[in-house]
Design a protein around this motif. Structure first.
Motif, short mmCIF file in Angstrom:
data_model
loop_
_atom_site.label_atom_id
_atom_site.label_comp_id
_atom_site.label_asym_id
_atom_site.label_seq_id
_atom_site.Cartn_x
_atom_site.Cartn_y
_atom_site.Cartn_z
N PHE A 168 -26.52 -79.24 18.19
CA PHE A 168 -27.82 -79.01 18.84
C PHE A 168 -28.00 -79.94 20.04
O PHE A 168 -28.45 -79.52 21.12
N LEU A 169 -27.63 -81.22 19.86
CA LEU A 169 -27.80 -82.18 20.95
C LEU A 169 -26.91 -81.85 22.14
O LEU A 169 -27.31 -82.06 23.29
N VAL A 170 -25.72 -81.33 21.88
CA VAL A 170 -24.77 -81.04 22.96
C VAL A 170 -25.08 -79.70 23.62
O VAL A 170 -25.16 -79.60 24.86
N LEU A 226 -36.54 -84.41 17.49
CA LEU A 226 -35.32 -83.86 18.09
C LEU A 226 -35.62 -82.70 19.02
O LEU A 226 -34.95 -82.50 20.04
N LEU A 227 -36.65 -81.93 18.71
CA LEU A 227 -37.01 -80.79 19.54
C LEU A 227 -37.71 -81.20 20.83
O LEU A 227 -37.44 -80.64 21.90
N TYR A 228 -38.61 -82.19 20.75
CA TYR A 228 -39.55 -82.38 21.85
C TYR A 228 -39.47 -83.73 22.56
O TYR A 228 -40.15 -83.91 23.57
N LEU A 273 -36.15 -91.56 16.66
CA LEU A 273 -35.29 -91.29 15.51
C LEU A 273 -35.24 -92.49 14.57
O LEU A 273 -35.24 -92.34 13.34
N LEU A 274 -35.19 -93.68 15.13
CA LEU A 274 -35.19 -94.89 14.31
C LEU A 274 -36.44 -94.99 13.45
O LEU A 274 -36.40 -95.49 12.32
N LEU A 275 -37.57 -94.51 13.98
CA LEU A 275 -38.85 -94.64 13.28
C LEU A 275 -39.13 -93.52 12.30
O LEU A 275 -39.91 -93.70 11.36
N THR A 276 -38.51 -92.36 12.47
CA THR A 276 -38.88 -91.20 11.66
C THR A 276 -37.81 -90.73 10.68
O THR A 276 -38.12 -89.91 9.80
N TYR A 277 -36.60 -91.23 10.79
CA TYR A 277 -35.52 -90.75 9.91
C TYR A 277 -35.57 -91.53 8.60
O TYR A 277 -34.68 -92.31 8.26
N THR A 278 -36.63 -91.30 7.83
CA THR A 278 -36.90 -92.07 6.61
C THR A 278 -36.49 -91.36 5.32
O THR A 278 -36.53 -91.95 4.25
N GLY A 279 -36.11 -90.11 5.43
CA GLY A 279 -35.87 -89.32 4.23
C GLY A 279 -34.76 -89.82 3.34
O GLY A 279 -34.81 -89.65 2.12
N LEU A 337 -30.59 -72.32 17.96
CA LEU A 337 -30.50 -73.54 17.16
C LEU A 337 -31.83 -74.23 16.87
O LEU A 337 -31.97 -74.87 15.82
N PRO A 338 -32.87 -74.14 17.73
CA PRO A 338 -34.13 -74.81 17.41
C PRO A 338 -34.73 -74.39 16.07
O PRO A 338 -35.48 -75.17 15.45
N ILE A 339 -34.41 -73.19 15.57
CA ILE A 339 -34.99 -72.74 14.30
C ILE A 339 -34.62 -73.65 13.15
O ILE A 339 -35.38 -73.82 12.18
#
Length: 419
Positions: free
Chosen positions: A245-247, A302-304, A315-321, A374-376
């Motif tokens: 998705f990033l690429v 990642l989307l916005y 990402l550092l702040l929200t990837y808590t799962g 891919l955004p879905i």
């Protein structure tokens, strides 16, 4: 005093060995996601193929986790299983570098999943026995969350991308066999012989009476299984499709993608022990609810997020799962069932979560991505974490310190819990 020092010393040694073992499991498991942009054209693979490869490994992981975890409880055999499993999945990861197409790659991913499945429930059952009650959540978080994050998502992306760019994606896979064999030796050398075997033989009739249905009738086990299905979907969909998705969608270079994936890895390491440590103090249930809600915002980031720099910080702040994984997949089940059922319960929660979130979800997400873009997949991931937070509201609290404060566990019970 000498006994306490020896116990604490072994607790730390075991934590280090199992940290490396499970961390390298995720190094190998996630390698395909990081290397997919390099091998996609050569092997003529689509997003649907990537989803099916992730699903096949997860299905094999789920089956072996449930079956071998329960078998190890009944027989009291754990150390030999770990050694064989580490050697086998390392060889299969290396063999992935020799494939000529989708079917051969699929075969090796299935065998690798069968080898990796029992490693988590068996490792966590060993860690529960060796852990002091006051740091049980922390130990299990370091083993389950931080280990996978450090080796699989911090060290993995830049190392694998660098190897692929310098020598080719095949050599990157083949090189993975070396640390695997070293870790197998560390388990053989430093993990104590199985101490569960005598207890298992003494209670074998009782253990054999417990069925999967019987475990699922326990409220926490059922809820942890449902949360597992949802948060494994959040994780597997996110980690499987984010590099591509990033690429392809966000337009970042391969090196920038590797750096951003390392941000996920850093967050994984930090939140992997911070979340369980917080739960030791405020409770498992509120911690799971809070950090599942935060995890739901990660796909939206990642989307916005407008650029790579702000994306990395968010990402550092929200990837808590991944910090939550330790709680619903290990700590809460281990604190809910007796000692002789721990690997069975952990294998069940992990296995059914992998079956739904790891097997079904990536395939569905892959086909959805090919049809809608891919955004879905980011929206699928977000919705899964939100559902997990709602489900966690109904858990019964199991944290020893919290129960003691509520007067539900005596001090003596707290000190002898799980020992």
């Amino acid at each position: 005093m000498a006994h306490k020092n020896n116990f604490a010393s072994y607790e730390n040694v075991l934590l280090c060995v199992l940290f490396l073992s499970f961390g390298f499991v995720f190094f190998d498991r996630l390698a395909l996601s990081f290397l997919f942009p390099f091998l996609q054209d050569e092997l003529q693979l689509s997003n649907s193929h990537l989803g099916m490869l992730s699903s096949a490994l997860a299905l094999a992981w789920a089956i072996s986790g449930v079956v071998v975890g329960a078998w190890s409880d009944r027989r009291g055999i754990r150390k030999p299983i770990l050694i064989v499993a580490v050697i086998l999945f390392s060889l299969c990861s290396a063999m992935s570098g020799l494939v000529g197409g989708f079917l051969s790659l699929l075969l090796f991913r299935i065998i690798m999943g069968l080898a990796e499945g029992p490693i988590l429930p068996i490792s966590q059952s060993l860690m529960v026995e060796a852990s002091s009650p006051h740091r049980r959540g922390l130990n299990m978080g370091l083993l389950h969350g931080s280990a996978a994050g450090l080796l699989g998502a911090v060290i993995g992306p830049p190392v694998l991308v660098a190897l692929a760019e310098a020598f080719g994606w095949r050599q990157a896979f083949i090189a993975s066999v070396i640390p695997g064999l070293l870790i197998a030796w560390l388990i053989w050398r430093y993990v104590k012989p199985d101490q569960l075997r005598q207890a298992a033989s003494e209670t074998r009739e009782e253990v054999q009476k417990v069925s999967i249905l019987g475990l699922l009738k326990q409220r926490n086990i059922l809820l942890c299984t449902l949360i597992s299905c949802m948060l494994v979907t959040w994780f597997v969909v996110l980690i499987s499709f984010t590099p591509t998705f990033l690429v392809t969608t966000r337009g970042f270079s391969a090196s920038t993608m590797g750096s951003l994936m390392s941000c996920l890895g850093v967050a994984w390491v930090v939140w992997g022990f911070v979340v369980p440590a917080i739960s030791d103090r405020i409770g498992r249930r509120p911690t799971l609810v809070l950090f599942s809600l935060i995890a739901a915002t990660c796909p939206m980031v990642l989307l916005y997020a407008p650029d790579a720099s702000s994306l990395g910080v968010l990402l550092l702040l929200t990837y808590t799962g991944l910090g939550c994984f330790t709680l619903f997949m290990a700590t809460v089940p281990a604190e809910t069932v007796p000692r002789g059922y721990i690997a069975t319960a952990l294998g069940l929660v992990m296995g059914l979560g992998e079956l739904t979130g790891g097997f079904v979800a990536p395939t569905v997400a892959g086909f959805a991505a090919d049809r809608f873009g891919l955004p879905i997949v980011m929206w699928i991931s977000c919705a899964s974490a939100l559902l997990a937070a709602v489900t966690a509201l109904f858990l019964r609290e199991t944290a020893p310190a919290v129960l003691q404060r509520r007067g539900l566990m005596s001090s003596s019970a707290l000190q002898t819990s799980q020992h």
